[in-house]
Design a protein around this motif. Structure first.
Motif, PDB file in Angstrom:
ATOM      1  N   GLY A 217       0.791  -1.226   0.000  1.00  0.00           N
ATOM      2  CA  GLY A 217       0.000   0.000   0.000  1.00  0.00           C
ATOM      3  C   GLY A 217       0.819   1.269   0.000  1.00  0.00           C
TER       4      GLY A 217
ATOM      5  N   SER B   6      -3.149  -4.348   2.572  1.00  0.00           N
ATOM      6  CA  SER B   6      -2.438  -4.879   1.412  1.00  0.00           C
ATOM      7  C   SER B   6      -3.176  -4.495   0.137  1.00  0.00           C
ATOM      8  N   VAL B   7      -2.436  -4.497  -0.976  1.00  0.00           N
ATOM      9  CA  VAL B   7      -3.022  -4.111  -2.260  1.00  0.00           C
ATOM     10  C   VAL B   7      -2.718  -5.177  -3.307  1.00  0.00           C
TER      11      VAL B   7
ATOM     12  N   ASN C  47      -7.443  -0.912  -1.846  1.00  0.00           N
ATOM     13  CA  ASN C  47      -6.739  -1.967  -1.111  1.00  0.00           C
ATOM     14  C   ASN C  47      -7.656  -3.167  -0.871  1.00  0.00           C
TER      15      ASN C  47
END
Length: 165
Positions: A75, A98-99, A114
């Motif tokens: 991210g 998290s992405v 995300n």
């Protein structure tokens, strides 16, 4: 995969803008190549490389021709000069999470979603500026946003959202 490693992978889609091709992988460097040629062009057509922090594994990068924007899996957003490869800003931490989705550009804005369904909207330019942070239903989100006819579409694990006038 210069070392012919069995677990080397490339997930992000190469980005093409004009005569430039940008390629990311979970291992640096990010590559900028002149389009065209035959065979192995990794040296002959290489324009620049980027070995710094903020390069993505899963999300693809995006470019407006002047800037190359990357959102890494943790991210963090980074903006490089698309022609020279110099860092313009970043890496900068976006909304926590998290992405996996790739960012998109529309109307001078960069949209990054995300895995928690939080969209961060940045100004797509040479200055890091968060314009908005929007949370949907908190559902697990791996899908990249889609832009069509002035609307943004975002899919979470439970819903498909259409945002627009």
């Amino acid at each position: 995969n210069p070392g012919k490693e069995w677990n080397y992978r490339v997930v992000g889609t190469p980005v093409v803008f004009d005569s430039m091709v940008y390629a990311t992988s979970r291992r640096n460097p990010v590559l900028a190549l002149k389009a065209g040629g035959r065979g192995d062009i990794s040296q002959s057509h290489r324009l620049w490389t980027y070995d710094g922090a903020g390069a993505p594994d899963v999300p693809s990068a995006v470019s407006d021709g002047r800037h190359l924007f990357m959102i890494d899996d943790r991210g963090r957003a980074t903006c490089l000069d698309a022609i020279k490869g110099d860092v313009i800003w970043g890496p900068e931490r976006l909304a926590q999470g998290s992405v996996s989705a790739s960012p998109v550009i529309a109307g001078g804005k960069l949209y990054a979603v995300n895995e928690n369904g939080v969209t961060t909207v940045l100004r797509a330019g040479p200055t890091y500026e968060v314009l908005a942070t929007n949370e949907l239903d908190g559902g697990y989100t791996l899908s990249s946003p889609a832009i069509a006819e002035g609307r943004i579409y975002i899919r979470t694990e439970t819903h498909l959202y259409c945002i627009g006038d």
